[in-house]
Design an enzyme around this catalytic site. Structure first.
Site, PDB file in Angstrom:
ATOM      1  N   HIS A  77       0.933  -1.719   0.042  1.00 12.29           N
ATOM      2  CA  HIS A  77       0.181  -0.123  -0.047  1.00 12.29           C
ATOM      3  C   HIS A  77       0.997   1.062  -0.106  1.00 12.29           C
ATOM      4  CE1 HIS A  77      -3.860  -2.083   0.423  1.00 12.29           C
ATOM      5  NE2 HIS A  77      -3.499  -2.219   1.580  1.00 12.29           N
ATOM      6  N   ASP A  86      -3.107 -10.781  -1.774  1.00 12.88           N
ATOM      7  CA  ASP A  86      -3.561 -10.320  -0.789  1.00 12.88           C
ATOM      8  C   ASP A  86      -4.706  -9.701  -0.927  1.00 12.88           C
ATOM      9  OD1 ASP A  86      -1.714  -8.652   1.803  1.00 12.88           O
ATOM     10  OD2 ASP A  86      -3.936  -7.980   0.835  1.00 12.88           O
ATOM     11  N   HIS A  92      -6.544  -7.003  -0.273  1.00 16.14           N
ATOM     12  CA  HIS A  92      -6.868  -6.135  -0.657  1.00 16.14           C
ATOM     13  C   HIS A  92      -6.040  -5.482  -2.079  1.00 16.14           C
ATOM     14  CE1 HIS A  92      -6.701  -5.637   3.958  1.00 16.14           C
ATOM     15  NE2 HIS A  92      -7.965  -5.540   3.644  1.00 16.14           N
ATOM     16  N   ASP A 122      -4.413 -12.931   3.749  1.00 20.72           N
ATOM     17  CA  ASP A 122      -6.012 -12.320   4.467  1.00 20.72           C
ATOM     18  C   ASP A 122      -7.132 -12.624   3.336  1.00 20.72           C
ATOM     19  OD1 ASP A 122      -4.736 -11.154   2.011  1.00 20.72           O
ATOM     20  OD2 ASP A 122      -4.779  -8.925   4.017  1.00 20.72           O
TER      21      ASP A 122
END
Lengths: 377, 209
Positions: free
Chosen positions: A128, A163, A165, A252
């Protein structure tokens, strides 16, 4: 066999005992491997230098990370995403983040300088972070830095981000880079942080058509996930012809994750990792660099990453977890740890509209390919 | 959000004696569909690409030459906006009159223009994501203080709220959609539920445990 990169100093990248991005996840994984009889002998990297970090990050951002790291007050820290509830400042933050970057850069050098094939970095994956903005637990973007290093060595990179996200920082930093393809599968930004990762985010300039996003419906299960993975990734790799895969192996997307809503099991993760290793064999002469990433259920994440270690080393997956491991970690994980290594074949989840979810995911994959393919000819 | 925050300035405009042909070329060059028509600084009308095409079309009752001036086909006394008007006023006027643009006039001179697309951009700015953020949806009782209680929840935790939208839901409740600067929306949802908020998104996960 794979090279493994790790240093205990990675543990210092910690935002406090109650923060989800916990060093315990790797501690549990290493202990599980030990109890399973595998001696993990990682190579120790050096922390990245300030100069190396500046390849992606702006000097004024790094100066603020350094100041907060030294305990100084930085009044405009929040404009840089620093000192927020997600990414709080802590003493030594700069150096701790540079250790993770150094590990991912060392992993990249194993491939482009030492000619190795499979490298597993047991840290990093801070996808990120932007060039001048910390976000979602990520301070420095080790992935973008390593990808640039590989590209400079003439290895075109296909980045695969599993991931849950969106890999927004990596995508943004490399948005107009024609030597880098990014592929992110994630829960749709309509529902989950960071909010981006739409099908139409395709890259710019010579990078147009090389930035690929598959937004997935909440409660997506393994079968649908694997279907769209198979539809998009091999086609994209066949077009792009990368020299190496860089994989952010966030855990995740697992159904027990506390921050997101996908429904993958450890069995699904095994299938994902086996496919990626197979694509490395088919498309990049086996060259693949894995990093860790998100993963906020201790009992799921420790097993998903143990699986990753076993698979990249061609080791068998055990039927059960060792009792000593379960005893040692149950209290600290705050939940009972499972006797069977894998999740059950059916987790008994009553997912509403299962068919509609799979159909919408299929549509997203098809819309993505329709939008990207004109740039591939 | 005010009209001056979303309007395009300066407005590309033409004089009343401009030919339909030249006006159409101006629209094509700039990729626009609406042209205010002015004499000096004063606004005297608006001409749209549809006005131009229809006036010269075989479908018109009496088609005219593209060499005629726009003053012959423009709408006179158009609705206008003031730079200080709220954008929702501009939207309401355009919706009620079914028109595609509002010239923005200040002190009797043309200073800008707002079109339907600018209003869509405004909607995207109000609802959209321009920073990494997570989404929460909360159902509130429609009574004073509830929104303040919700905002206080985030303030106490030092969390930045990037956007908040509310709409009525039936007679007794209001749905609030927030984008907050955090990846931890699921954990926030659990805390909100403990603080007796009804969280619509993210939902609890659907398995027995």
């Amino acid at each position: 066999m794979a090279s493994v990169i790790y240093h205990p100093a990675y543990r210092n990248y910690s935002f406090g005992d109650h923060h989800p991005f916990s060093p315990l996840r790797v501690d549990m994984m290493l202990d599980l491997l030990r109890e399973l009889g595998h001696e993990v002998r990682p190579s120790a990297p050096e922390p990245a230098t300030r100069e190396e970090v500046l390849d992606v990050h702006s000097d004024y951002y790094v100066r603020r990370v350094e100041a907060l790291s030294a305990g100084e007050d930085v009044p405009d820290r929040e404009e840089y995403g620093l000192g927020t509830p997600d990414t709080p400042a802590f003493p030594g933050m700069d150096e701790a983040a540079r250790w993770h970057v150094g590990g991912t850069l060392a992993a990249a050098r194993r491939i482009c300088e030492a000619g190795e094939r499979r490298v597993l970095q047991l840290g990093g994956g801070l996808h990120h972070a932007r060039s001048n903005f910390a976000s979602g637990f990520c301070v420095y973007n080790d992935l973008a830095l390593a990808i640039r290093l590989l590209a400079r060595h003439g290895l075109w990179v296909a980045y695969i981000d599993v991931d849950v996200h969106h890999g927004d920082g990596v995508q943004q930093i490399l948005y107009d880079d024609g030597r880098v393809m990014t592929i992110s599968l994630h829960e749709s930004g309509q529902f989950l942080f960071p909010g981006s990762g739409e099908v139409r985010e395709l890259g710019s300039g010579v990078g147009r058509g090389l930035k690929l996003n598959v937004p997935l419906e909440p409660l997506t299960e393994g079968a649908s996930y694997l279907e769209v993975l198979d539809e998009v990734v091999p086609a994209a790799l066949a077009h792009f012809g990368p020299g190496v895969l860089v994989v952010q192996a966030g855990a995740d997307a697992h159904y027990e994750d506390r921050l997101a809503d996908l429904m993958l099991t450890t069995r699904d993760y095994e299938a994902v990792f086996r496919r990626i290793l197979g694509w490395a064999d088919s498309f990049t002469s086996g060259r693949v660099l894995f990093t860790l990433g998100g993963g906020y259920s201790l009992r799921a994440t420790s097993r998903v990453w143990t699986l990753l270690y076993l698979l990249v080393n061609d080791l068998p997956v055990p039927a059960e977890t060792p009792e000593a491991w379960r005893r040692r970690w149950a209290d600290r994980a705050g939940v009972e740890l499972p006797v069977l290594f894998h999740d059950p074949v059916s987790i008994g989840a009553d997912v509403p509209n299962r068919e509609a979810i799979a159909r919408r995911n299929r549509n997203s994959a098809q819309r993505l390919l329709e939008a990207a393919m004109p740039y591939w000819s | 959000m005010l009209v001056r925050d979303i309007m395009r300035r300066p407005a590309i405009a033409v004089a009343g004696n401009t030919s339909l042909r030249d006006a159409y070329r101006t629209m094509q060059e700039h990729g626009i569909r609406h042209l205010p028509v002015r004499e000096g600084d004063a606004l005297v009308g608006v001409v749209t690409d549809r006005d131009l095409r229809l006036a010269t079309s075989a479908l018109a009752a009496a088609p005219i030459s593209p060499d005629r001036p726009v003053s012959e086909v423009m709408s006179r006394h158009p609705e206008t906006a003031d730079p200080g008007d709220p954008v929702e006023d501009a939207a309401r006027t355009m919706r009620r009159r079914k028109i595609g643009c509002l010239p923005v006039v200040q002190d009797e001179s043309l200073v800008g223009i707002v079109t339907g697309l600018d209003l869509l951009d405004a909607l995207l700015r109000m609802t959209g994501v321009d920073k990494p953020s997570g989404r929460l949806e909360v159902r509130l009782a429609d009574r004073p203080g509830e929104l303040a209680r919700l905002a206080g929840f985030f303030g106490e935790r030092g969390l930045n709220v990037h956007s908040i939208l509310t709409h009525a839901e039936g007679a007794a409740s209001v749905r609030a959609v927030l984008r907050v600067g955090s990846i931890e929306t699921r954990l926030l949802a659990e805390e909100l539920r403990r603080s007796r908020f009804e969280v619509v998104w993210p939902p609890e996960k659907p398995w027995p445990r």
